[in-house]
Design a protein around this motif. Structure first.
Motif, short mmCIF file in Angstrom:
data_model
loop_
_atom_site.label_atom_id
_atom_site.label_comp_id
_atom_site.label_asym_id
_atom_site.label_seq_id
_atom_site.Cartn_x
_atom_site.Cartn_y
_atom_site.Cartn_z
N ARG A 68 -8.69 -0.09 -10.27
CA ARG A 68 -9.71 0.19 -11.27
C ARG A 68 -9.32 -0.41 -12.62
O ARG A 68 -10.11 -1.03 -13.32
CB ARG A 68 -9.84 1.72 -11.38
CG ARG A 68 -10.87 2.20 -12.36
CD ARG A 68 -12.26 2.25 -11.77
NE ARG A 68 -13.13 1.30 -12.43
CZ ARG A 68 -14.23 0.78 -11.89
NH1 ARG A 68 -14.59 1.14 -10.67
NH2 ARG A 68 -14.97 -0.07 -12.54
N ASP A 69 -8.04 -0.24 -12.97
CA ASP A 69 -7.55 -0.71 -14.25
C ASP A 69 -7.60 -2.24 -14.34
O ASP A 69 -8.04 -2.80 -15.35
CB ASP A 69 -6.11 -0.21 -14.46
CG ASP A 69 -5.53 -0.68 -15.77
OD1 ASP A 69 -4.46 -1.34 -15.73
OD2 ASP A 69 -6.13 -0.40 -16.83
N ILE A 70 -7.18 -2.91 -13.27
CA ILE A 70 -7.23 -4.38 -13.26
C ILE A 70 -8.66 -4.85 -13.40
O ILE A 70 -8.98 -5.75 -14.18
CB ILE A 70 -6.61 -4.94 -11.96
CG1 ILE A 70 -5.12 -4.69 -11.91
CG2 ILE A 70 -6.90 -6.44 -11.81
CD1 ILE A 70 -4.48 -4.99 -10.56
N LEU A 117 -6.50 -8.34 -7.22
CA LEU A 117 -7.76 -8.21 -6.49
C LEU A 117 -8.25 -9.62 -6.19
O LEU A 117 -8.15 -10.50 -7.04
CB LEU A 117 -8.82 -7.50 -7.34
CG LEU A 117 -8.41 -6.24 -8.11
CD1 LEU A 117 -9.61 -5.65 -8.84
CD2 LEU A 117 -7.79 -5.21 -7.20
N LYS A 118 -8.74 -9.81 -4.98
CA LYS A 118 -9.34 -11.11 -4.67
C LYS A 118 -10.83 -10.84 -4.43
O LYS A 118 -11.19 -10.07 -3.52
CB LYS A 118 -8.67 -11.73 -3.44
CG LYS A 118 -7.16 -11.83 -3.61
CD LYS A 118 -6.59 -13.22 -3.39
CE LYS A 118 -5.10 -13.23 -3.67
NZ LYS A 118 -4.47 -14.52 -3.63
N VAL A 119 -11.68 -11.44 -5.26
CA VAL A 119 -13.10 -11.10 -5.21
C VAL A 119 -13.96 -12.33 -5.01
O VAL A 119 -13.53 -13.46 -5.26
CB VAL A 119 -13.54 -10.38 -6.52
CG1 VAL A 119 -12.61 -9.22 -6.84
CG2 VAL A 119 -13.63 -11.33 -7.69
N HIS A 120 -15.20 -12.09 -4.58
CA HIS A 120 -16.16 -13.17 -4.41
C HIS A 120 -16.98 -13.25 -5.70
O HIS A 120 -17.77 -12.35 -5.99
CB HIS A 120 -17.05 -12.88 -3.20
CG HIS A 120 -18.09 -13.93 -2.96
ND1 HIS A 120 -17.79 -15.16 -2.43
CD2 HIS A 120 -19.42 -13.95 -3.21
CE1 HIS A 120 -18.90 -15.89 -2.34
NE2 HIS A 120 -19.90 -15.17 -2.81
N GLY A 161 -5.92 -10.22 -11.90
CA GLY A 161 -4.66 -9.52 -12.00
C GLY A 161 -4.48 -8.87 -13.35
O GLY A 161 -5.24 -9.17 -14.26
N GLY A 162 -3.46 -8.14 -13.50
CA GLY A 162 -2.46 -7.83 -12.47
C GLY A 162 -1.53 -6.77 -13.01
O GLY A 162 -1.86 -6.05 -13.95
N THR A 163 -0.38 -6.71 -12.41
CA THR A 163 0.64 -5.78 -12.91
C THR A 163 2.00 -6.45 -12.87
O THR A 163 2.19 -7.42 -12.14
CB THR A 163 0.73 -4.50 -12.06
OG1 THR A 163 1.20 -4.84 -10.75
CG2 THR A 163 -0.60 -3.80 -11.96
N ARG A 164 2.94 -5.94 -13.65
CA ARG A 164 4.33 -6.41 -13.60
C ARG A 164 5.20 -5.15 -13.62
O ARG A 164 5.61 -4.71 -14.68
CB ARG A 164 4.64 -7.29 -14.80
CG ARG A 164 3.95 -8.63 -14.70
CD ARG A 164 4.28 -9.58 -15.80
NE ARG A 164 3.60 -10.85 -15.50
CZ ARG A 164 4.15 -12.04 -15.59
NH1 ARG A 164 5.40 -12.15 -16.00
NH2 ARG A 164 3.48 -13.11 -15.29
N LEU A 198 -0.34 -10.08 -18.24
CA LEU A 198 -0.75 -8.93 -17.42
C LEU A 198 -2.17 -9.02 -16.91
O LEU A 198 -2.50 -8.47 -15.86
CB LEU A 198 -0.63 -7.64 -18.26
CG LEU A 198 0.78 -7.10 -18.40
CD1 LEU A 198 0.79 -5.91 -19.34
CD2 LEU A 198 1.35 -6.70 -17.04
N THR A 199 -3.03 -9.71 -17.69
CA THR A 199 -4.43 -9.77 -17.28
C THR A 199 -4.80 -11.22 -17.08
O THR A 199 -4.56 -12.04 -17.96
CB THR A 199 -5.34 -9.12 -18.35
OG1 THR A 199 -4.86 -7.81 -18.62
CG2 THR A 199 -6.77 -9.05 -17.86
#
Lengths: 348, 341
Positions: free
Chosen positions: B252-254, B204-207, B234-237, B221-222
């Motif tokens: 949602r999970d990230i 996710l890219k957020v402000h 992030g993220g996932t692998r 992972l996080t």
């Protein structure tokens, strides 16, 4: 019991909130009123970058160090609360740079992760031979003051837009306690030759790639007379001016050039930063903070004044410790007036 | 060979940096970049671009360290120059935190990043579920700025760039003397490398401009990586997943995982979801080979398979690939001299 607070910068608002939070339930008749010529966003606190950092050389004042610590610990405790963003509170790391080895500061164990810079880090800052790295806090006045104002309003505190010319003006008519948080203009309420302006000027730029504060020090020219760069949530503050005794709140072209050139030399990437504003303010400087009670005779009445001013360039840094101390002084006054309804104890 | 014609296939961070290195080591070369995607549509554009190395099990550690060192030194100099903001390179400090003791107390890169040290007790209090941590300062390459900056430098050297899908390297043998394969995940199809596999990453890219510190869970992972304008969460692998579509449950999970490390992210605005396939391999393939078909030879230099560590080693592998291109040129010149005899 009516309490008049003079000043609506960080000192006035936080002192009012401390007193309100601690004594409202014990003293249902407590009514706080805040009088100020300037409110956010026009106070000195709004112009400051908002970095929590005391001066680097201890003024020999242990009490101030304790108030600084109390403030830092209090803010750190708020960091994970949902209010943090609204308060303008967040963590930030950065560098303090010196041209000769400085003694470690009084606050080295207050901040997080304090350490000396490695040789490789110093390569980033040619001309500086020593430095510190630590993680501290930002508390942006432009967010914090509105947040304090909201809390105070919710608790029934009243605000009056008025330039107070004398203690007499606010202390008639059932006001027993006056909190003097008038910062730079305290001298107009009661002469204080020790209170002098420490004029500062800053340039606001857009440089969102800068993620660290960088404060340089020149022990000969004195605190804040050497370039500094402090990134905030909306813009980055460039500064490096401290002119003792200068009352001008106008932006000076000469100071602008000096700040711009010295900051761009420090961080070449700033050359591409867009300038979005400029501001000058007067740090209410004093050899030590004046935080004490005074009984003032006004005509045939006696009013208790709690002075809380003279926080120089570290108002945000020290504000909570001072607000708590002011609240303690207020508690003492209440006990003397036997307002708290507790069994009378020894007179303090 | 007066002006060797080199085609670089791929325009992510590997392709562009390799092309740039070739123009530096071989000024007489005519370099052309061919790719079906350019920034902002490459895998590199999804990545946060943090300089924290990924370990390749089959690449010798000393080689990984050299690649990282070269990359760090190169970017450090840019971060300290007037070009820093244009190139998207900036320093960032923060923490890598662990729930259980990390495998290595001192990773091989600990003396390359700045100020590496264990976190203090006071710092760890910010992360009640984690018991160990490392604090350091490293560099971040923001994309798209960094790729655009590489493209600009390439154009200044006269390098041409074309949007073109190369389905077979042999397509290029008539126009080019040497082909450099920087196709990342595309190499799976292009050269049939079965050892190359995708590891899907959603971010996710957020402000959230008040987030100035990076936070990375040692499990990889996080993570929370503050960039110039946006913070990458992030993220996932997901090994073996080829899907480029964002998954709402994953989003949602990230977000939840990142908020548990940095509660202030609850106030983040303007969430953009992106997916990239890390072109993963047990070792990065930086290697030259000569393809042969019906008597025709085509020298190829491979530079792909950087998985999760592309940004961290890009300059180092680009330089190595450029040296291999030099070797190809020497070999071509030697064989053409022999042909004249």
């Amino acid at each position: 019991m009516r309490v008049a607070v003079i000043g609506a910068g960080v000192i006035g608002l936080s002192s009012a909130l401390c007193i309100q939070e601690q004594f409202q339930s014990l003293l249902p008749s407590l009514q706080l009123e805040i009088y100020a010529e300037h409110f956010t966003p026009h106070t000195t606190s709004d112009g400051a970058a908002g970095l929590w950092q005391p001066y680097v050389s201890d003024r020999g004042n242990l009490q101030e160090t304790l108030w600084n610590k109390e403030t830092f610990d209090h803010l750190l405790g708020q960091l994970h609360s949902p209010a943090a963003k609204e308060m303008g509170l967040f963590l930030i790391s950065g560098y303090n740079l010196f041209r000769e080895p400085p003694p470690d500061p009084s606050w080295k164990n207050i901040v997080l992760g304090f350490r000396h810079l490695t040789p490789k880090e110093l390569e980033l800052f040619p001309g500086y031979s020593h430095g510190w790295f630590n993680t501290a806090l930002m508390l942006e006045g432009r967010s914090y003051l509105p947040w304090l104002t909201n809390r105070l309003t919710q608790r029934g505190v009243k605000f009056f837009h008025k330039k107070v010319e004398s203690f007499q003006e606010v202390s008639g008519d059932g006001v027993d306690v006056v909190l003097n948080c008038s910062g730079m203009r305290s001298g107009e309420l009661q002469p204080d030759p020790e209170l002098q302006p420490g004029r500062g000027q800053i340039i606001r730029v857009l440089a969102p790639w800068v993620k660290h504060f960088i404060i340089t020090h020149d022990l000969r020219s004195g605190i804040y007379n050497s370039p500094y760069v402090i990134p905030g949530s909306e813009f980055t503050v460039l500064g490096g001016v401290y002119q003792h005794g200068n009352w001008s709140e106008d932006n000076s072209a000469k100071d602008h050039k000096s700040i711009w050139d010295s900051c761009c030399q420090l961080l070449p990437a700033l050359q591409k930063a867009k300038i979005v504003g400029e501001w000058s303010g007067l740090r209410p400087a004093r050899p030590s903070v004046r935080l004490e009670r005074e009984s003032i005779r006004l005509g045939n009445r006696q009013a208790e004044v709690i002075h809380n001013y003279g926080h120089g360039g570290f108002g945000l840094t020290i504000h909570w410790g001072c607000a708590m101390a002011a609240a303690r002084l207020f508690g003492t006054i209440l006990q003397e007036k036997q307002q708290l309804g507790t069994p009378p104890g020894p007179r303090l | 060979m007066a002006s060797p014609k080199v085609a670089v296939v791929g325009a992510g961070v590997i392709g562009l940096s390799t092309a740039l290195c070739i123009t530096e080591t071989c000024p007489s070369c005519s370099v052309t970049v061919l790719s079906d995607q350019f920034s902002p549509n490459t895998t590199s554009d999804v990545a946060a671009g943090m300089l924290i190395p990924h370990i390749y099990p089959d690449t010798p550690i000393h080689r990984q360290k050299q690649w990282f060192q070269e990359t760090f030194t190169y970017l450090f100099a840019i971060s300290n120059s007037a070009e820093a903001s244009e190139a998207g390179i900036h320093l960032v400090s923060g923490w890598q935190i662990f729930k259980s003791p990390p495998k290595e107390e001192l990773p091989f890169w600990s003396d390359i990043v700045l100020g590496f040290r264990p976190m203090s007790e006071a710092e760890l209090q910010k992360f009640p579920q984690h018991r160990f941590g490392q604090a350091f300062t490293t560099l971040k390459c923001d994309c798209p700025p960094y790729l655009r900056w590489l493209e600009k430098r390439l154009k200044a050297t006269g390098t041409q760039m074309y949007t073109r899908k190369v389905a077979d390297l042999w397509e290029l043998h008539r126009e080019y003397d040497i082909v450099v394969n920087c196709t990342g995940m595309g190499a799976h199809q292009l050269v049939g490398d079965e050892q190359l596999f995708p590891v899907r990453g959603q971010v996710l890219k957020v402000h959230a401009p008040w987030v100035t510190q990076f936070i990375r869970d040692g499990d990889g992972l996080t993570y929370i990586y503050p960039g110039i304008h946006r913070v990458t969460l992030g993220g996932t692998r997901e090994k073996g997943s080829w899907s480029l579509s964002p998954d709402a449950g994953t989003t949602r999970d990230i977000f939840d995982r990142c908020c548990s490390l940095e509660p202030s992210l609850q106030g983040a605005q303007d969430i953009e979801v992106k997916v990239g396939l890390r072109p993963s391999r047990q070792s990065v393939r930086v290697q030259r080979e000569v393809l042969s078909q019906g008597g025709i030879k085509l020298p190829v230099v491979h530079n792909y398979g950087h998985g999760a560590g592309g940004f961290s080693v890009h300059r180092g592998t680009a330089k190595e690939a450029a040296l291999l291109v030099e070797e190809c040129i020497s070999a071509l010149q030697a064989s053409s001299s022999r042909a004249k005899l």
